[in-house]
Design a protein around this motif. Sequence first.
Motif, PDB file in Angstrom:
ATOM      1  N   THR A  54      80.183  51.767  28.315  1.00 64.88           N
ATOM      2  CA  THR A  54      80.715  53.123  28.452  1.00 64.88           C
ATOM      3  C   THR A  54      79.886  53.914  29.468  1.00 64.88           C
ATOM      4  OG1 THR A  54      81.149  52.999  26.109  1.00 64.88           O
ATOM      5  CG2 THR A  54      81.297  55.183  27.087  1.00 64.88           C
ATOM      6  N   PRO A  55      80.550  54.567  30.439  1.00 64.55           N
ATOM      7  CA  PRO A  55      79.780  55.397  31.371  1.00 64.55           C
ATOM      8  C   PRO A  55      79.336  56.688  30.702  1.00 64.55           C
ATOM      9  CG  PRO A  55      82.063  55.119  32.130  1.00 64.55           C
ATOM     10  CD  PRO A  55      81.983  54.549  30.759  1.00 64.55           C
ATOM     11  N   ILE A  56      78.266  57.251  31.197  1.00 65.63           N
ATOM     12  CA  ILE A  56      77.838  58.564  30.725  1.00 65.63           C
ATOM     13  C   ILE A  56      78.255  59.569  31.800  1.00 65.63           C
ATOM     14  CG2 ILE A  56      75.858  60.004  30.102  1.00 65.63           C
ATOM     15  CD1 ILE A  56      74.372  57.489  29.241  1.00 65.63           C
ATOM     16  N   TYR A  57      79.098  60.519  31.432  1.00 63.86           N
ATOM     17  CA  TYR A  57      79.548  61.516  32.418  1.00 63.86           C
ATOM     18  C   TYR A  57      78.552  62.670  32.496  1.00 63.86           C
ATOM     19  CZ  TYR A  57      83.750  58.770  31.978  1.00 63.86           C
ATOM     20  OH  TYR A  57      84.621  57.726  31.955  1.00 63.86           O
ATOM     21  N   GLU A  58      78.014  63.028  31.342  1.00 66.47           N
ATOM     22  CA  GLU A  58      77.082  64.149  31.301  1.00 66.47           C
ATOM     23  C   GLU A  58      75.993  63.851  30.275  1.00 66.47           C
ATOM     24  OE1 GLU A  58      78.483  68.104  30.001  1.00 66.47           O
ATOM     25  OE2 GLU A  58      78.514  68.485  32.149  1.00 66.47           O
ATOM     26  N   ILE A  59      74.771  64.152  30.628  1.00 67.92           N
ATOM     27  CA  ILE A  59      73.647  63.845  29.735  1.00 67.92           C
ATOM     28  C   ILE A  59      72.608  64.949  29.948  1.00 67.92           C
ATOM     29  CG2 ILE A  59      72.655  62.304  31.531  1.00 67.92           C
ATOM     30  CD1 ILE A  59      71.573  60.534  29.286  1.00 67.92           C
ATOM     31  N   THR A  60      71.878  65.289  28.903  1.00 65.75           N
ATOM     32  CA  THR A  60      70.875  66.355  29.086  1.00 65.75           C
ATOM     33  C   THR A  60      69.571  65.760  29.636  1.00 65.75           C
ATOM     34  OG1 THR A  60      69.902  66.148  26.902  1.00 65.75           O
ATOM     35  CG2 THR A  60      71.802  67.622  27.098  1.00 65.75           C
ATOM     36  N   TYR A  61      68.734  66.633  30.182  1.00 66.31           N
ATOM     37  CA  TYR A  61      67.428  66.196  30.687  1.00 66.31           C
ATOM     38  C   TYR A  61      66.664  65.457  29.590  1.00 66.31           C
ATOM     39  CZ  TYR A  61      67.832  69.792  34.382  1.00 66.31           C
ATOM     40  OH  TYR A  61      68.223  70.565  35.416  1.00 66.31           O
ATOM     41  N   VAL A  62      66.731  66.043  28.390  1.00 66.14           N
ATOM     42  CA  VAL A  62      65.928  65.496  27.301  1.00 66.14           C
ATOM     43  C   VAL A  62      66.408  64.086  26.945  1.00 66.14           C
ATOM     44  CG1 VAL A  62      65.268  65.844  24.882  1.00 66.14           C
ATOM     45  CG2 VAL A  62      65.440  67.803  26.422  1.00 66.14           C
ATOM     46  N   GLU A  63      67.729  63.923  26.872  1.00 65.63           N
ATOM     47  CA  GLU A  63      68.264  62.589  26.569  1.00 65.63           C
ATOM     48  C   GLU A  63      67.908  61.602  27.672  1.00 65.63           C
ATOM     49  OE1 GLU A  63      72.281  64.017  24.121  1.00 65.63           O
ATOM     50  OE2 GLU A  63      72.319  63.880  26.304  1.00 65.63           O
ATOM     51  N   MET A  64      68.048  62.046  28.906  1.00 67.57           N
ATOM     52  CA  MET A  64      67.775  61.161  30.036  1.00 67.57           C
ATOM     53  C   MET A  64      66.312  60.755  30.048  1.00 67.57           C
ATOM     54  SD  MET A  64      69.390  59.692  32.432  1.00 67.57           S
ATOM     55  CE  MET A  64      68.755  58.553  33.653  1.00 67.57           C
ATOM     56  N   ARG A  65      65.460  61.701  29.712  1.00 64.11           N
ATOM     57  CA  ARG A  65      64.025  61.410  29.661  1.00 64.11           C
ATOM     58  C   ARG A  65      63.753  60.292  28.645  1.00 64.11           C
ATOM     59  NH1 ARG A  65      59.604  59.674  30.239  1.00 64.11           N
ATOM     60  NH2 ARG A  65      57.837  60.397  29.053  1.00 64.11           N
ATOM     61  N   GLU A  66      64.372  60.425  27.461  1.00 60.17           N
ATOM     62  CA  GLU A  66      64.150  59.416  26.422  1.00 60.17           C
ATOM     63  C   GLU A  66      64.627  58.044  26.900  1.00 60.17           C
ATOM     64  OE1 GLU A  66      62.901  59.914  23.258  1.00 60.17           O
ATOM     65  OE2 GLU A  66      62.617  62.063  23.555  1.00 60.17           O
ATOM     66  N   LEU A  67      65.799  58.032  27.536  1.00 63.27           N
ATOM     67  CA  LEU A  67      66.376  56.750  27.923  1.00 63.27           C
ATOM     68  C   LEU A  67      65.670  56.148  29.142  1.00 63.27           C
ATOM     69  CD1 LEU A  67      70.116  57.643  27.299  1.00 63.27           C
ATOM     70  CD2 LEU A  67      68.738  56.059  25.969  1.00 63.27           C
ATOM     71  N   SER A  68      65.241  57.009  30.081  1.00 64.64           N
ATOM     72  CA  SER A  68      64.580  56.404  31.255  1.00 64.64           C
ATOM     73  C   SER A  68      63.184  55.940  30.879  1.00 64.64           C
ATOM     74  CB  SER A  68      64.590  57.295  32.494  1.00 64.64           C
ATOM     75  OG  SER A  68      64.174  58.579  32.220  1.00 64.64           O
ATOM     76  N   TYR A  69      62.579  56.598  29.910  1.00 68.60           N
ATOM     77  CA  TYR A  69      61.298  56.101  29.402  1.00 68.60           C
ATOM     78  C   TYR A  69      61.486  54.696  28.819  1.00 68.60           C
ATOM     79  CZ  TYR A  69      58.125  55.075  25.601  1.00 68.60           C
ATOM     80  OH  TYR A  69      57.295  54.414  24.756  1.00 68.60           O
ATOM     81  N   ALA A  70      62.611  54.526  28.146  1.00 67.16           N
ATOM     82  CA  ALA A  70      62.804  53.294  27.379  1.00 67.16           C
ATOM     83  C   ALA A  70      63.566  52.223  28.149  1.00 67.16           C
ATOM     84  CB  ALA A  70      63.526  53.630  26.083  1.00 67.16           C
ATOM     85  N   GLY A  71      63.609  52.302  29.456  1.00 73.30           N
ATOM     86  CA  GLY A  71      64.156  51.172  30.196  1.00 73.30           C
ATOM     87  C   GLY A  71      65.355  51.465  31.076  1.00 73.30           C
ATOM     88  N   PHE A  72      65.902  52.694  31.075  1.00 72.17           N
ATOM     89  CA  PHE A  72      66.997  52.996  32.002  1.00 72.17           C
ATOM     90  C   PHE A  72      66.373  53.182  33.377  1.00 72.17           C
ATOM     91  CE2 PHE A  72      70.999  54.673  29.743  1.00 72.17           C
ATOM     92  CZ  PHE A  72      70.894  53.690  28.785  1.00 72.17           C
ATOM     93  N   ALA A  73      66.621  52.201  34.266  1.00 68.16           N
ATOM     94  CA  ALA A  73      65.880  52.202  35.524  1.00 68.16           C
ATOM     95  C   ALA A  73      66.565  53.001  36.633  1.00 68.16           C
ATOM     96  CB  ALA A  73      65.672  50.766  35.981  1.00 68.16           C
ATOM     97  N   VAL A  74      67.716  53.596  36.366  1.00 66.73           N
ATOM     98  CA  VAL A  74      68.467  54.254  37.445  1.00 66.73           C
ATOM     99  C   VAL A  74      67.686  55.417  38.047  1.00 66.73           C
ATOM    100  CG1 VAL A  74      70.642  55.403  38.042  1.00 66.73           C
ATOM    101  CG2 VAL A  74      70.608  53.650  36.296  1.00 66.73           C
TER     102      VAL A  74
END
Length: 449
Positions: free
Chosen positions: A235-255
């Motif tokens: 599923t694509p993410i159309y909109e995400i908050t800074y806080v959510e993105m921070r959690e996910l990029s910390y945990a391996g989202f390399a984009v």
Amino acid sequence: MKVSKFGGTSLADAEQIKKVCEIVLSDDDRRIVVVSAPGKRSDADTKVTDLLIATAQACLSGGSGTAEMEAVIARYADITDGLGIPEELPAVRAGLEGLLRLDKSNPAKFMDALKAAGEDNTAKVVAAYLTKNGHKARYINPGEAGMRLTDDFGNARLLDESYEQLARLGDTKERIIFPGFFGTTKNGDVVTFPRGGSDITGAILASAVTADVYENFTDVDYVYSVNPRIVSNPTPIYEITYVEMRELSYAGFAVYQEEALLPVFKRGIPVNIRNVNNPACPGTRIVPKRERPTGEHVVGVANDGDFCCIYVSKYLMNREIGFGRRVLQIVEEAGISYDHTPTGVDNMSVVFKQSQLNDASKATITSRLINELGADDVTFDHDLAMITVAGEGMSHSVGIAARAAGALSNALINIEMISQGCSEVSMFFAVRGPDEKNAVRALYDEFFS
Ligand code: ASP
């Protein structure tokens, strides 16, 4: 005004660079353009930054580095030929060859001078190509523009005083082509951000000029709710908050480089992740607040491996004031930066990336915990994977943890550890390394299928 950053695959060869220039020229608001070094043209290819690192390593181990540097020059020769600006190559070559003669007494400083050359030459070439085709474009040197960084070579941070001078870039009339990834120290030495740091440069510039949006062009249509290499067609993410993105990029989202959120977060500037190969696609927006229909609690499942956990237990530990602090101090003095500290009544665990540990530090930590703190048991658990389930909506919905744990149990995966902070933006599950992918699939199916 838009600040638009283009990643390495967007600049990997002349054809990609032409696409970048078309995108830039198609919108007059795209006035500040940040470029990475040329990335991989295929899976088997090598990024220019990695070629430069190999060159620096060759020089530092006593070689001339000439052969390695020729591989870098060959990449630029292909690009300048393909763009119809071969006259730019001699200057690129002279600049790169000149780097080989730099002082090598400080290896980290020498390494950074070479690493930065990928972005620097790309920005010069892109500016020359635009100019030759009749467009107003100017290469800007980060040091001269005021991108002042700490002198932590390879891991620099912005000095806040930079913002004042960088803000003047907003007044420039022609398009600015700005190399990502590096700046200079107060002494004028070239110094780089951590890898992937061009994202940070773009975020700093977007913040400095108070851009309307920070566009981050990469090679995917969206940020996806799970790693597409583990789950196909996620599923694509159309909109995400800074806080959510921070959690996910910390945990391996390399984009998106995890440190690149802070500068835009401070000013509330939205980030738009977009695909250079599909500019019609609106991409993912990273925003201060998410307007989503209720019912969507989890936005993503991220994963990262190679964690280690030190388990410390001591009877009546809960009564001993300062026990936790002293455990963390011993870990700190071993040079380890930790990620999680789940606790029990008489035990405490410290979770961190296992690359920070070696046999000597393991022995020191063990003996200090036993001798100085009187621990009854000290155990190291290696090869753990951390799976993160994140979403701001989790905080006001019941049963997310139950569903996550149920999904892992149905997949016959043992949960080694669970951690959730009071913010309730994310939940972490530690599983054994070999279970990592199955755990990700099980959690994704639970929340997204
Ligand atoms: N070229 C650098 C790297 O490969 C920085 C970047 O691309 O963002 O890490």
